[in-house]
Design an enzyme around this catalytic site. Structure first.
Site, short mmCIF file in Angstrom:
data_model
loop_
_atom_site.label_atom_id
_atom_site.label_comp_id
_atom_site.label_asym_id
_atom_site.label_seq_id
_atom_site.Cartn_x
_atom_site.Cartn_y
_atom_site.Cartn_z
CG ASP A 1 5.32 -4.56 -21.12
OD1 ASP A 1 4.43 -5.01 -22.43
OD2 ASP A 1 5.79 -3.89 -20.91
CE1 TYR B 1 11.07 -7.72 -21.28
CE2 TYR B 1 11.00 -8.79 -19.47
CZ TYR B 1 11.36 -7.83 -20.43
OH TYR B 1 11.97 -6.77 -20.45
CG HIS C 1 -1.68 1.31 1.07
ND1 HIS C 1 -2.23 1.59 0.41
CD2 HIS C 1 -1.91 1.95 2.18
CE1 HIS C 1 -3.02 2.83 0.64
NE2 HIS C 1 -2.72 3.04 2.56
CG HIS D 1 -0.73 7.54 1.31
ND1 HIS D 1 -1.58 8.57 1.86
CD2 HIS D 1 -1.37 6.32 1.78
CE1 HIS D 1 -3.03 8.20 2.39
NE2 HIS D 1 -2.51 6.60 2.36
CG HIS E 1 -7.41 5.10 0.90
ND1 HIS E 1 -7.62 4.97 2.28
CD2 HIS E 1 -5.61 5.20 1.36
CE1 HIS E 1 -6.52 4.70 2.71
NE2 HIS E 1 -5.71 4.37 2.50
#
Lengths: 232, 232, 232, 232
Positions: free
Chosen positions: D120, D229, D95, D97, D171
């Protein structure tokens, strides 16, 4: 040397300020008060950050008399002094020209509370002051700047301890707090949320503020008797 | 080695320039004049900053004759030379392609004075020049660039000592000052206020300029006989 | 070790690329050709930059056969190979996902020539390719990418030596040049002018291109027989 | 010390996070699960990054009981715990910001898939959740945050393994993956494509998403049984 403690705290915060990226050239200053003694220490005017020493800090009383220090204090000193007198409970004031916050000040717009990053620091929008009159600017300009700041909070019923920053119109931000470190952190949080708001408004000019229940939740999760953030 | 002093000052400023973030690749140059001797030192053309030495600086007189130096001077040399002849009282000229200032030059817009950061350095908007004609570009292009700059100041009655910078249309900024250090500082202040202006206009396209009384207050707080900023 | 020279040049440029700020994560690759031998060296696929050695570079011939190297070449290898075959006179190709150039590719817009910074590197707008068809994407996708690039230049009569970069629609930029160092410099110049263009368009959405006479002047001041920039 | 491995992995990722530039101040956290043991390690609440040690990580089981650790876990812990229960196959949650991703969350807009950089990593747009109700915010807020995230994926039929990130309205972003390193990389990729999208929309507000065939090609070139890849 009776005020060594606030001079040291003031020096450290003034040195920290350029490291945050908030300050271009020498556009910034921090002061730290001892509210019981009714004095505060502030950076001298126009001195390079890399030459500052604790004894360069100027200590003034709340009536504006220099108590300690040889140098001329920052030209913004009367703004700081007036804020200490008007906003009970604050111990440090930070002024910068950080670019995104300045953008809102130059646009004459309050910085809206668009998300939880803002809510974590400020309980609502950061007010932008009204334009100062020719009389205010031509008189005790720096003192009147703080009078206009206080007016913005009082006329709108905003508690400066819950919204610890302001945008002075066509000028830039001031932030404050219970310590210099916290006031600098708040000035940085202000710039971050201003940058986020500019980006948000660029993709959604009519973005709504965060709902009140989200604002209350995040602010009071970190502040006041119900806080449950951190280790304390 | 009669002009060692301006060569050293010129070298130091050219080395300082990339550190400010104003210069991408090699898009920038600084010159420093000795107005009494009517000569100036300038960076050589297309040499990497990390290889520059004081003796690489080229010294020319105000008629364009090389007085000292082995290398070819910057291709922008005639612009600098013409500015020294037209704008009495300046001692150093800085040219960059700093990105936000270039944006205004490419938009063909004056950089408006939106707040006190701008007022602290420039007494009003930074003018953007008119488009140069095919004849001007096809002739003595770099010289004509300065002629068009001077025209922008004269036709609008702007004093180049009070507004020490310009935006050349579809090109970029020039700034100047009483020393190389001050001219570089002014070029940096220009980029900062251009960045602030772009951000401001993105959230308020119709943002008003700072009121005249605020502009006068801030500019003359730092410049002229009534200045009260700094320690002097 | 017959191709050590292009492997070394290729390694150095691939290591230089992340330092320019053009490359996020591992989104970038450089190849270097030896056009007489009809071979080129390219970065291996998905290897971290800090582990690359010259012998990790993969050398292929213009028919796509691996000539030297143990690792799988970059998945973009057929794009590079096709460009060497189609654009005579280029010796190095650089592919990045640099953010501002990508923005134009994602917007499906040519990058307009708005000022002299652009003119100094590119003789006109940087073309954005058309959308690739499901057949092209479902077939030899990476090869077809270069076919669509070549089509953009041929259909509009653009000389790839005078406009040494392209924007692949919904993808990102490729740049090229006579050496790996010059191709990387061109990729960097492309990102700089894309950033300037975004800023310009934000304050003036209808900004006009630089006039043709200014474009010609600046491009040919640095390129071709009449050049007078630099020390050579 | 039965969970030392996930505590170490969790510590390393939490220390890596600020270096990516995704985290301002202390706005970020990473957790790492051991899905077989149904436990996960998470950063403690409000501790400075430079003081974190592996033994500061808090280990909880999927029912929310602390299994190891002395400190209070991150206030976002219930969000992480609920995601591990709802999204089978993920081993780490991040998480932040990060500013450009936050802009989309604050604008209440899905992050559209505009180009191959996005393709991608994410097989389609990154969803933005609906506004949480006063009841959800006033109840088990952090747990309900994840319930609303899961609802966004289920109601739209999005597979969280193919679109490993979300924007929580007003948020900010959460990202996840099979390891902490991969989840941090995905959080970084999310911020990069959000930044590219903001720039794209600034020059073309009606930019179309990348066509489906291009999205499929790029995503499945790197993911699933047909991937080609990298070196494996």
């Amino acid at each position: 040397m009776s005020h060594q403690s606030i001079k040291e705290e003031c020096l450290q915060a003034n040195l920290e300020l350029p490291k945050t990226g908030l300050v271009d050239l020498t556009f910034g200053n921090v002061s730290v008060a001892d509210p019981k003694a009714r004095v505060f220490a502030i950076k001298p005017s126009g001195v390079d950050y890399d030459k500052l020493r604790a004894d360069d800090m100027v200590v003034l009383d709340y009536d504006g008399q220099v108590v300690e220090g040889e140098l001329r204090p920052s030209s913004d000193t009367p703004t700081h002094r007036c804020l200490y007198r008007r906003f009970e409970g604050i111990r440090s004031v930070v002024h910068t020209h950080s670019r995104s916050a300045v953008a809102f000040a130059q646009a004459g717009r309050d910085l809206p509370c668009l998300g939880t990053t803002h809510c974590d620091y400020f309980h609502g929008a950061i007010p932008c002051t009204r334009t100062m009159t020719p009389e205010e600017v031509g008189g005790e300009y720096e003192w009147e700047t703080a009078v206009v700041i206080a007016e913005a909070f009082e006329s709108r019923g905003i508690d400066p301890l819950n919204v610890p920053a302001v945008l002075v119109r066509n000028h830039g931000p001031f932030a404050w707090g219970p310590s210099a470190a916290k006031a600098v952190e708040t000035a940085l949080a202000l710039e971050i949320v201003a940058d986020m708001a500019i980006k948000t408004l660029s993709i959604q000019p009519a973005a709504d503020p965060a709902p009140q229940h989200l604002l209350d939740k995040h602010f009071f999760r970190k502040h006041g008797p119900g806080a449950y953030y951190g280790q304390s």
